[in-house]
Design an enzyme around this catalytic site. Structure first.
Site, PDB file in Angstrom:
ATOM      1  CB  ALA A   1      25.119  60.024  19.567  1.00 16.36           C
TER       2      ALA A   1
ATOM      3  N   GLY B   1      21.455  63.366  19.198  1.00 18.98           N
ATOM      4  CA  GLY B   1      22.136  64.205  18.807  1.00 18.98           C
ATOM      5  C   GLY B   1      21.726  64.381  16.880  1.00 18.98           C
TER       6      GLY B   1
ATOM      7  CD  GLU C   1      21.452  66.606  21.909  1.00 15.06           C
ATOM      8  OE1 GLU C   1      22.525  65.483  21.741  1.00 15.06           O
ATOM      9  OE2 GLU C   1      22.404  67.059  23.006  1.00 15.06           O
TER      10      GLU C   1
ATOM     11  CD  GLU D   1      19.253  61.915  23.509  1.00 14.71           C
ATOM     12  OE1 GLU D   1      18.466  61.614  24.016  1.00 14.71           O
ATOM     13  OE2 GLU D   1      20.101  62.034  22.695  1.00 14.71           O
TER      14      GLU D   1
HETATM   15  N1  COA Z   1      23.389  54.720  16.126  1.00 15.00           N
HETATM   16  C1  COA Z   1      24.592  53.027  15.591  1.00 15.00           C
HETATM   17  N2  COA Z   1      23.388  52.201  14.635  1.00 15.00           N
HETATM   18  C2  COA Z   1      21.939  52.422  14.902  1.00 15.00           C
HETATM   19  C3  COA Z   1      21.370  53.077  14.941  1.00 15.00           C
HETATM   20  C4  COA Z   1      22.886  54.598  15.437  1.00 15.00           C
HETATM   21  N3  COA Z   1      22.155  55.659  16.732  1.00 15.00           N
HETATM   22  N4  COA Z   1      20.258  53.697  15.266  1.00 15.00           N
HETATM   23  C5  COA Z   1      19.646  52.371  13.698  1.00 15.00           C
HETATM   24  N5  COA Z   1      21.322  51.599  13.718  1.00 15.00           N
HETATM   25  C6  COA Z   1      22.283  50.621  13.317  1.00 15.00           C
HETATM   26  C7  COA Z   1      21.126  49.254  13.397  1.00 15.00           C
HETATM   27  O1  COA Z   1      21.691  49.212  14.403  1.00 15.00           O
HETATM   28  C8  COA Z   1      20.469  48.398  12.589  1.00 15.00           C
HETATM   29  O2  COA Z   1      22.200  47.909  12.304  1.00 15.00           O
HETATM   30  P1  COA Z   1      21.697  46.491  11.366  1.00 15.00           P
HETATM   31  O3  COA Z   1      21.144  46.633  10.375  1.00 15.00           O
HETATM   32  O4  COA Z   1      23.250  46.360  11.168  1.00 15.00           O
HETATM   33  O5  COA Z   1      21.476  45.328  12.551  1.00 15.00           O
HETATM   34  C9  COA Z   1      20.187  49.770  11.490  1.00 15.00           C
HETATM   35  O6  COA Z   1      20.760  50.928  11.846  1.00 15.00           O
HETATM   36  C10 COA Z   1      18.901  50.254  11.121  1.00 15.00           C
HETATM   37  O7  COA Z   1      18.495  49.998  12.603  1.00 15.00           O
HETATM   38  P2  COA Z   1      16.400  49.387  13.204  1.00 15.00           P
HETATM   39  O8  COA Z   1      16.501  49.909  13.923  1.00 15.00           O
HETATM   40  O9  COA Z   1      16.697  48.093  12.677  1.00 15.00           O
HETATM   41  O10 COA Z   1      15.792  49.862  11.458  1.00 15.00           O
HETATM   42  P3  COA Z   1      14.760  50.994  11.978  1.00 15.00           P
HETATM   43  O11 COA Z   1      14.607  51.674  10.550  1.00 15.00           O
HETATM   44  O12 COA Z   1      13.960  49.693  12.065  1.00 15.00           O
HETATM   45  O13 COA Z   1      14.707  52.227  12.918  1.00 15.00           O
HETATM   46  C11 COA Z   1      16.127  54.240  13.625  1.00 15.00           C
HETATM   47  C12 COA Z   1      15.705  52.766  12.913  1.00 15.00           C
HETATM   48  C13 COA Z   1      16.694  54.934  13.900  1.00 15.00           C
HETATM   49  C14 COA Z   1      14.001  54.547  14.275  1.00 15.00           C
HETATM   50  C15 COA Z   1      15.933  52.873  15.066  1.00 15.00           C
HETATM   51  O14 COA Z   1      17.490  52.865  14.661  1.00 15.00           O
HETATM   52  C16 COA Z   1      16.438  53.360  16.608  1.00 15.00           C
HETATM   53  O15 COA Z   1      15.452  53.925  17.136  1.00 15.00           O
HETATM   54  N6  COA Z   1      17.253  53.898  16.198  1.00 15.00           N
HETATM   55  C17 COA Z   1      17.730  54.458  17.816  1.00 15.00           C
HETATM   56  C18 COA Z   1      18.202  55.747  17.751  1.00 15.00           C
HETATM   57  C19 COA Z   1      18.874  56.575  19.158  1.00 15.00           C
HETATM   58  O16 COA Z   1      18.485  56.189  19.946  1.00 15.00           O
HETATM   59  N7  COA Z   1      19.467  57.760  19.355  1.00 15.00           N
HETATM   60  C20 COA Z   1      19.836  58.606  19.951  1.00 15.00           C
HETATM   61  C21 COA Z   1      21.318  57.998  20.934  1.00 15.00           C
HETATM   62  S1  COA Z   1      22.026  58.223  22.561  1.00 15.00           S
END
Ligand code: COA
Length: 657
Positions: free
Chosen positions: A62, A101, A104, A124
């Site tokens: 999400a 998501g 999912e 989550e």
């Molecule tokens: N929604 C919105 N923004 C997100 C996001 C999400 N689910 N996941 C990552 N981002 C954004 C970060 O805020 C960051 O933004 P910025 O560049 O403006 O600071 C950018 O995407 C890159 O994320 P970052 O974590 O710095 O990159 P990474 O390559 O180290 O890791 C992920 C990528 C996807 C592994 C990591 O961001 C992550 O674990 N995200 C969360 C996933 C999550 O919890 N999903 C479930 C949501 S309910």
């Protein structure tokens, strides 16, 4: 830009989600995905669909920025239900990560393939919620219930190979991911109408003692509610019909998105990602980190070297002579071997990491390292000596860092010809595990050195927080301040075990006195002795800790500190209480009783006051940085957001009232 594209080829449709940076499922993506699904469902020419993400990742879940807001249509469960009930099979082609998501979505598809390096998870709970689009209902229909419990309540993503083993994936692509997904899509299309995951029976949960798991989880989660809510949702999925379980899950998810814990966890998520951004420079790149020097092979030096070799850098570890250097190598090797034993590192990766380490006693061997980190004994004279030697052998463009937890980086920089290349790096022990890295910006630290600090953090998977020079930087200064206050509370009638219990109830892993016993009381004692000549004689000073040290009670390592460890576990000790009582009498303060709330109010108040001072002095760049330090390095409960977050929240609530 089109967020979702469809490419029809050879009787198949290729749906690509393109929402940089991580293909999160914001409202527009959901809308376009639903449109794509509806249009494809009506297309008789399309036998099957392959859905993938553009760029590095499949879908990271999400859009976290949308999570606290009122959800807007189309809702993800409806989009996924449309995909699951499509007349033709959908196959998810997973590269990078499929999280939340994203996973999912993949589970609503009829087949799943992934790249070998992909990671799949339902994280989550780390954001204070549970999966809200069928995750707790579909996962146990694909994998054994115990695996579903572990993935959803722990929130940790798993590797593709593990996902294949437990049945979450159908295949791992040996070469081209889309080609592999295409093959599976064609095979499924041959088999007739696709079977929705939700219609499969749930894996048996007979072997799960739900009550015991809940009890264990309550202890582990330290007040965080999401893991327990996730467990309840899985329990419902195990017992109720799928449609009922789906509605119950959604209701739980919606309730949790507006909870205080979820808001705090979202705040920390974005604060961690904002941290250290000011270190990066558009004009000045960092130095090359493929070859890094480390001076000192003690606990910190070996820990830093371990982190570096595990991240792929070649490391030259220098010690004062060959046997001590060899002991440093043995420390690194032991830590890596322990990781293999714990199953968190593969044997091959461990071997390759150790091969990247070379040790010796000659500073000249460091000349081709673009970054050298010294981690010798925390003593200014010793560190100054190291820096003058480094200054003599290192090329002018190399960056030199000191791993220190409180020493004056500016005073160290003065010993070198070019202070612009000096910075402080405060690692936390164990350095290959702890996520926090305080990057200390000296008065004259230049852009290249700072960019190198940020790049190093990125390489090691750490969160860099910028701190200016002061005694203790951000974290240790706040800790010293509230520890002092805790000792004042002892003079006023509280006991160490009472303060520690209040902190643990609040969500800290350990209380401040138990922490001191673990790390040893002697370092802070030495610091207090060093500060004694310049201390304001009229300032309040609690002597209890000094008295413990003078009695040889230096913490766990001497078997006694604030607690007694004769039986192995921490036991409160009448001898400590006697010292406290004597000091209470000497200090002559009015004794009072302290409730857990009183104790925490005092601790939080002190943290917040010291945080405000750090901001005012320009030591910390933002309140959010201070919270990141406390949460990632000092055990502050993540689901509470951090002391500065709480201060801002209560001041805005005060304004609203
Ligand atoms: N929604 C919105 N923004 C997100 C996001 C999400 N689910 N996941 C990552 N981002 C954004 C970060 O805020 C960051 O933004 P910025 O560049 O403006 O600071 C950018 O995407 C890159 O994320 P970052 O974590 O710095 O990159 P990474 O390559 O180290 O890791 C992920 C990528 C996807 C592994 C990591 O961001 C992550 O674990 N995200 C969360 C996933 C999550 O919890 N999903 C479930 C949501 S309910």
């Amino acid at each position: 830009m089109s967020l979702v594209t469809i490419d029809r080829r050879n009787g198949l449709a290729y749906v690509t989600i393109d929402n940089p940076p991580v293909n999160s499922l914001g409202r527009s993506v959901r809308k376009n995905l639903l449109l794509a699904c509806t249009s494809l469902a009506a297309d008789k020419e399309v036998a099957a669909v392959v859905v993938s993400g553009k760029g590095r990742n499949f879908v990271a879940g999400a859009d976290i920025g949308e999570l606290g807001q009122t959800p807007s249509e189309p809702f993800l469960p409806d989009v996924l239900s449309a995909i699951e009930n499509a007349p033709m099979p959908w196959v998810a082609a997973i590269s990078g990560v499929a999280l939340g998501g994203g996973l999912e979505l993949a589970m609503a598809c009829h087949g799943r393939v992934a790249d070998r390096g992909a990671r799949l998870g339902l994280p989550e709970v780390n954001l204070g919620v549970i999966p809200g689009a069928g995750g707790t209902v579909r996962l146990p229909r694909l994998v054994p219930m115990a695996d579903a419990v572990s993935m959803i309540t722990g929130g940790k993503p798993i590797a593709a190979t593990h996902a294949l083993d437990i049945g979450l994936l159908d295949r791992i692509a040996q070469a081209d991911l889309i080609r592999c997904a295409t093959a599976l899509a064609q095979e499924l299309a041959q088999k007739g109408p696709p079977v929705p995951t939700i219609t499969r029976p749930c894996h048996s949960s007979d072997k799960i003692d739900w009550e015991a798991v809940e009890k264990q989880m309550k202890q582990k989660s330290r007040g965080a509610v999401a893991p327990l809510e996730a467990l309840s949702s899985l329990h419902t999925a195990a017992q109720a019909p799928a449609s009922e379980a789906l509605s119950a899950e959604r209701a739980r998810f919606l309730r949790l998105t507006t909870s205080e814990q979820a808001a705090a966890l979202r705040y920390v998520f974005f604060a961690e990602r904002a941290a250290g951004k000011s270190l990066r420079s558009h004009d000045t790149p960092p130095v090359d980190l493929r070859q890094v020097g480390v001076i000192g092979g003690g606990t910190m030096g070996a820990g830093i070297a371990t982190a570096l070799v595990l991240a792929g850098s070649q490391v030259r570890l220098v010690e004062r002579d060959a046997p001590v250097a060899e002991a440093g190598r043995a420390r690194v090797a032991q830590t890596i071997a322990d990781s293999v034993k714990r199953g968190v590192l593969a044997q091959g990766a461990a071997k390759a990491a150790i091969a990247r380490l070379s040790t010796g006693s000659d500073y000249a061997a460091l000349a081709d390292c673009a970054l050298v980190i010294e981690a010798v004994f925390e003593d200014m004279a010793v560190k100054r000596q190291v820096f003058s030697r480094l200054d003599a052998v290192m090329p002018a463009e190399a960056v030199l860092a000191t791993n220190t937890s409180y020493l004056d980086v500016d005073a160290l920089a003065e010993t070198t010809r070019d202070p612009a290349r000096i910075l402080g790096l405060h690692f936390f022990s164990p350095a290959h595990v702890m996520k926090l890295l305080e990057v200390v910006r000296g008065r004259e630290t230049g852009a290249r050195a700072l960019a190198t600090g940020a790049a190093l953090a990125r390489l090691l998977g750490k969160v860099p927080v910028v701190a200016g020079v002061c005694d203790g930087f951000i974290g240790n200064r706040i800790m010293a301040a509230y520890r002092r206050d805790c000792e004042f509370m002892l003079e006023e009638g509280a006991l160490p075990q009472q303060i520690d219990a209040a902190m643990q109830d609040y969500g800290f892993a350990m209380g401040i006195f138990a922490v001191q016993d673990l790390s040893g009381l002697d370092i802070a004692w030495a610091q207090r002795k060093a500060q004694a000549p310049s201390r304001d004689p009229s300032a309040r000073y609690a002597r209890i800790a000094d008295q413990l040290c003078e009695a040889g009670r230096l913490g766990r390592k001497t078997g006694q500190g604030w607690y007694d460890y004769a039986s192995g576990a921490a036991k409160s000790d009448p001898a400590v209480e006697a010292i406290i009582q004597a000091e209470q009498a000497r200090a002559g303060r009015k004794l009072r009783s302290f409730s857990a709330e009183d104790i925490m109010a005092r601790i939080l108040g002190r943290m917040q006051a010291e945080g405000a001072a750090l901001l005012q002095e320009g030591i910390s760049e933002s309140a959010a940085d201070i919270d990141v330090v406390m949460v990632t390095g000092y055990g502050f409960p993540r689901h509470k957001g951090g002391p500065m977050y709480l201060a801002a929240k209560s001041s805005s609530e005060g304004k609203d009232a």
